[in-house]
Scaffold this motif. Structure first.
Motif, PDB file in Angstrom:
ATOM      1  N   MET A  10      -4.460   6.020  12.167  1.00 51.12           N
ATOM      2  CA  MET A  10      -4.505   5.037  11.085  1.00 51.12           C
ATOM      3  C   MET A  10      -5.732   5.201  10.189  1.00 51.12           C
ATOM      4  N   ASP A  11      -6.783   5.835  10.736  1.00 48.94           N
ATOM      5  CA  ASP A  11      -7.993   6.044   9.932  1.00 48.94           C
ATOM      6  C   ASP A  11      -7.737   6.972   8.747  1.00 48.94           C
ATOM      7  N   TYR A  12      -6.678   7.769   8.837  1.00 44.95           N
ATOM      8  CA  TYR A  12      -6.387   8.694   7.736  1.00 44.95           C
ATOM      9  C   TYR A  12      -5.871   7.970   6.498  1.00 44.95           C
ATOM     10  N   LEU A  13      -5.389   6.734   6.680  1.00 46.62           N
ATOM     11  CA  LEU A  13      -4.779   6.028   5.545  1.00 46.62           C
ATOM     12  C   LEU A  13      -5.790   5.738   4.439  1.00 46.62           C
ATOM     13  N   ARG A  14      -7.090   5.584   4.804  1.00 43.71           N
ATOM     14  CA  ARG A  14      -8.069   5.218   3.790  1.00 43.71           C
ATOM     15  C   ARG A  14      -8.453   6.370   2.869  1.00 43.71           C
ATOM     16  N   VAL A  15      -8.047   7.598   3.209  1.00 42.63           N
ATOM     17  CA  VAL A  15      -8.358   8.725   2.325  1.00 42.63           C
ATOM     18  C   VAL A  15      -7.198   9.019   1.382  1.00 42.63           C
ATOM     19  N   ILE A  16      -6.087   8.229   1.477  1.00 37.31           N
ATOM     20  CA  ILE A  16      -4.936   8.415   0.608  1.00 37.31           C
ATOM     21  C   ILE A  16      -5.061   7.468  -0.577  1.00 37.31           C
ATOM     22  N   GLU A  75       4.279   5.293   2.941  1.00 37.71           N
ATOM     23  CA  GLU A  75       5.177   6.203   3.662  1.00 37.71           C
ATOM     24  C   GLU A  75       4.507   6.721   4.922  1.00 37.71           C
ATOM     25  N   LEU A  76       3.245   7.069   4.796  1.00 47.24           N
ATOM     26  CA  LEU A  76       2.507   7.587   5.946  1.00 47.24           C
ATOM     27  C   LEU A  76       2.316   6.502   7.005  1.00 47.24           C
ATOM     28  N   ARG A  77       2.024   5.218   6.579  1.00 40.23           N
ATOM     29  CA  ARG A  77       1.878   4.124   7.538  1.00 40.23           C
ATOM     30  C   ARG A  77       3.182   3.888   8.298  1.00 40.23           C
ATOM     31  N   SER A 134      12.461  14.393  10.871  1.00 43.55           N
ATOM     32  CA  SER A 134      12.622  15.065   9.585  1.00 43.55           C
ATOM     33  C   SER A 134      11.610  14.565   8.566  1.00 43.55           C
ATOM     34  N   ARG A 135      11.369  13.220   8.539  1.00 43.65           N
ATOM     35  CA  ARG A 135      10.398  12.670   7.595  1.00 43.65           C
ATOM     36  C   ARG A 135       8.989  13.199   7.879  1.00 43.65           C
ATOM     37  N   ALA A 136       8.638  13.255   9.163  1.00 48.77           N
ATOM     38  CA  ALA A 136       7.306  13.754   9.529  1.00 48.77           C
ATOM     39  C   ALA A 136       7.140  15.243   9.193  1.00 48.77           C
ATOM     40  N   ARG A 137       8.216  15.984   9.378  1.00 50.63           N
ATOM     41  CA  ARG A 137       8.141  17.428   9.132  1.00 50.63           C
ATOM     42  C   ARG A 137       8.015  17.735   7.644  1.00 50.63           C
ATOM     43  N   SER A 138       8.752  16.964   6.821  1.00 50.55           N
ATOM     44  CA  SER A 138       8.789  17.272   5.394  1.00 50.55           C
ATOM     45  C   SER A 138       7.711  16.550   4.592  1.00 50.55           C
TER      46      SER A 138
END
Length: 720
Positions: free
Chosen positions: A673-679, A687-689, A711-715
């Motif tokens: 979840m820490d990655y969300l703040r760099v988006i 979408e990522l959340r 499929s969503r995670a891969r693409s």
């Protein structure tokens, strides 16, 4: 700037500086001559390895670099199995692995400067590096210093490279700055100092009669110890024609003693007596003027004494006559003494002269009358024999040759021991003629080590010590041993001291001969042939090594013989017309090569090289593509075989790895979840959340992952 772009820039600049570093190293390997290095092949293979490193860095597979590079090199070598290719790819791989080590932080800081300094030291010692090597050394040193002081950035590095490229592109001469003024000053001071020392030595030698107690020529025939120091200028010779003479004879010694050589005579005492045997051997072998011109010619030489005191008069080994008056023998000559001589230059390794030797070994020893030889000499050399030898002297020499005791003084074996006799017998056991015996002994002695530090003057028998104990020495030891072994085999021989002129590749008409060129060699007497030179000293070239390479061939255009120079490199046909005054119908045509055909052959050669290199490049690119396809295929196959949970986990891992590059420097994510703040983009963040929420439910609650989630995670792709 994104982390990916920054890493690519750093890698490219490191690769460019690595290329600057390996260019001087490649030239060192190329200069060694051990490996058949092709700069083009080497460059292609280095580029291939660098691309492998770049591709694996982009997919974050750095740990695969070494084994994949080695595997690639091994497969290419196994496919082609070409020695030149293998040597080039191994050298390229070694340099690449060195570059890979520089990536390691602990080595990166010090490695560049250490290698650059080593390269600089080598080229400073070698001298005269090519322009591109000088520029690369400069760039590598600057880069290494900035790495060492930790002042390097990607911007500074490209400035250094730009300066290097501009320096390389600036028009300049092929040779570096000569500093001629400084060099002339240093040379003047050095030569003046050496001349002052030479003048002092020469003056003292003249007063005290040191008998040549310096490095150089000695006219007393004593056995010397180790050779040290530098020889001074002793002779100046000025030559005409092709300047083919290399040996200048001074003293001829008949007897060997434990202290050296005695019973000396001068070459001018015997004068041109050698010519009687020589010209009769040609006469009996029916040598014509064209054959004779392949191995002999008459030339002129002017000789002037410099810093030397001696009673000997130096002449080319096959002296004919003087062109001016010579003072009486026995005087001691010094600086300023000069004279001019004509001599016969002879190629002892010519097949036509060997024909003379073979003829003498199998034929009779009848000598022609003076009138017969006179006509023959005019036919062969277009000169009057009276200028060389008178009728009275000719008849006297023929009578002496017929006397069986004439050459007894050249068969003295006072130093001969049973061991030397046994060795001679072993060396010459397969030889049938005296010439074959002489060449066998010459070849055998040339296997001994040349060493000027050897001192045998206190030995009871220095020849025996040289042959069986030290097994090393210099010209005095070689020549003395050969004289004794020849006499042991029943062949008259004599020890000659004088000078061996250095190679005169520039064909300069005036040469200064120093004491460093003082030398000793051997002459053997062959019945029906006369005296021939032999060179037993290992480091000196014998007759086969200084042959003129002239040959007579037959062509369809002429009914007779023509002369073709296949080695010497000058217009021998013109030489015959000018020097021997042949009639116009005797002109010797030379074969010519079509310039058009030569250009066509050169073009075909370059096309063949181009296509060969192009083929290798295509093969390497194809192989790299094949490896990439295999790698991608293997990953796809393993992915398909995974369980749904493993597929989702693998996709999330790839997404997180990409997001790691967007994190601020020094920060790490504690959870996905820490990655969300760099988006920055709201839709992408939502979408990522959503993907992460479903991933948590699968991982911690045990829900089954849906195909849609996988499929969503891969693409998933980030929008930057």
């Amino acid at each position: 700037m994104s982390e990916l772009k920054k890493n690519i820039i750093i890698y490219v600049q490191s690769a460019l500086f690595f290329i600057c570093l390996i260019i001087p190293g490649l030239e060192i390997v190329y200069d060694m001559g051990i490996f058949r290095i092709s700069r083009f092949y080497f460059g292609c293979y280095c580029f291939m390895f660098l691309m492998i490193r770049l591709v694996l860095s982009l997919v974050e597979k750095d740990k695969m670099v070494i084994w994949l590079s080695v595997l690639t090199a091994g497969i290419i070598m196994a496919i082609f199995r070409d020695v030149e290719l293998i040597e080039n790819i191994i050298i390229a791989l070694i340099f690449f692995l060195l570059f890979y080590l520089f990536v390691i932080k602990k080595i990166d800081r010090f490695g560049w400067i250490v290698v650059a300094v080593l390269m600089l030291g080598f080229w400073m010692k070698k001298g005269m590096p090519p322009k591109i090597v000088s520029v690369c050394l400069f760039v590598s040193l600057i880069y290494g210093i900035m790495k060492l002081t930790d002042n390097m950035s990607e911007y500074y590095s490209f400035v250094i490279l730009l300066i290097g490229m501009l320096t390389l592109c600036i028009p300049a001469k092929d040779t570096p700055i000569q500093w001629n003024g400084i060099k002339r000053t240093i040379s003047f001071v050095r030569e003046s100092s050496f001349r002052i020392v030479s003048e002092a030595e020469y003056f003292l030698e003249g007063l005290t009669d040191f008998n040549g107690a310096h490095k150089g020529y000695s006219d007393i025939g004593r056995l010397t110890g180790r050779i040290t120091g530098k020889g001074r200028e002793e002779l100046i010779v000025r030559s005409s024609g092709e300047n083919k003479c290399r040996y200048l004879s001074g003293g001829v010694y008949k007897t060997l003693t434990v202290k050296g050589m005695t019973d000396k005579e001068s070459m001018i005492e015997t004068g041109s007596e050698w010519f009687v045997d020589y010209i009769n051997s040609l006469y009996r072998a029916d040598i014509n003027k064209y054959e004779a011109a392949c191995f002999s010619r008459i030339e002129k030489m002017d000789i002037e004494y410099r810093y030397i005191h001696t009673r000997d008069i130096f002449v080319p080994e096959r002296f004919l006559y003087y062109n001016n008056d010579i003072p009486s023998l026995g005087n001691k000559y010094g600086r300023g003494f000069s004279y001019s001589v004509d001599y016969m230059a002879i190629d002892y390794a010519s097949p036509y002269y060997l024909k003379v030797i073979d003829s003498a070994a199998s034929g009779d020893m009848v000598y022609g009358s003076y009138e017969e030889i006179k006509d023959y000499v005019r036919t062969i050399y277009n000169i009057d024999i009276k200028k060389i030898i008178s009728k009275e002297d000719y008849d006297r020499v023929v009578s002496c040759i017929s006397d069986s005791g004439t050459f007894e003084e050249y068969l003295d074996t006072s130093l001969l021991t049973p061991e030397i006799q046994e060795l001679t017998s072993e060396v010459t056991k397969d030889a049938k003629t005296d010439y074959e015996k002489a060449k066998a002994i010459e070849t055998y002695l040339r296997g001994y080590k040349y060493d000027t530090s050897v001192d045998l003057k206190d030995s009871d028998n220095y020849v025996e010590s040289f042959l069986f104990e030290s097994c090393s020495g210099y010209c005095i030891h070689y020549a003395s041993a050969m004289v004794l072994m020849l006499r042991s085999a029943g062949i008259p021989s004599r020890y000659i001291s004088g000078f061996l002129k250095p190679d005169n590749h520039k064909q300069e008409k005036e040469e200064i001969i120093s004491g460093d060129s003082a030398h000793a060699w051997v002459e053997a007497y062959l019945k029906g042939v006369g005296w021939i030179r032999l060179e037993p000293t290992r480091i000196m070239r014998r007759a086969e090594g200084i042959t003129w390479g002239l040959e007579i061939v037959s062509t369809e255009e002429t009914s007779g013989d023509i002369l073709e120079n296949y080695q010497a490199g000058f217009d021998q046909g013109q030489y015959y017309i000018e020097e021997h005054h042949l009639a116009e119908n005797d002109e010797i045509p030379l074969n010519t090569v079509s310039k058009t055909s030569a250009r066509d052959s050169e073009l075909k050669f370059y096309l063949r090289v181009f296509f060969r290199f192009g083929r290798y490049i295509l093969i390497m690119l194809g192989f790299m593509m094949l490896m990439l396809i295999i790698y991608r295929g293997a990953r796809m196959y393993l992915y398909i075989k995974m369980q749904p949970e493993e597929k989702l986990k693998e996709n999330i891992r790839i997404v997180c790895r990409r997001l790691d590059k967007l994190m601020p420097e020094g920060e790490e994510a504690d959870s996905v979840m820490d990655y969300l703040r760099v988006i920055d983009d709201d839709n992408t963040r939502n979408e990522l959340r959503s993907i992460f929420d479903e991933y948590y439910r699968v991982r911690f609650r045990g829900d089954a992952p849906s195909e849609e989630l996988i499929s969503r995670a891969r693409s998933f792709r980030l929008e930057q």
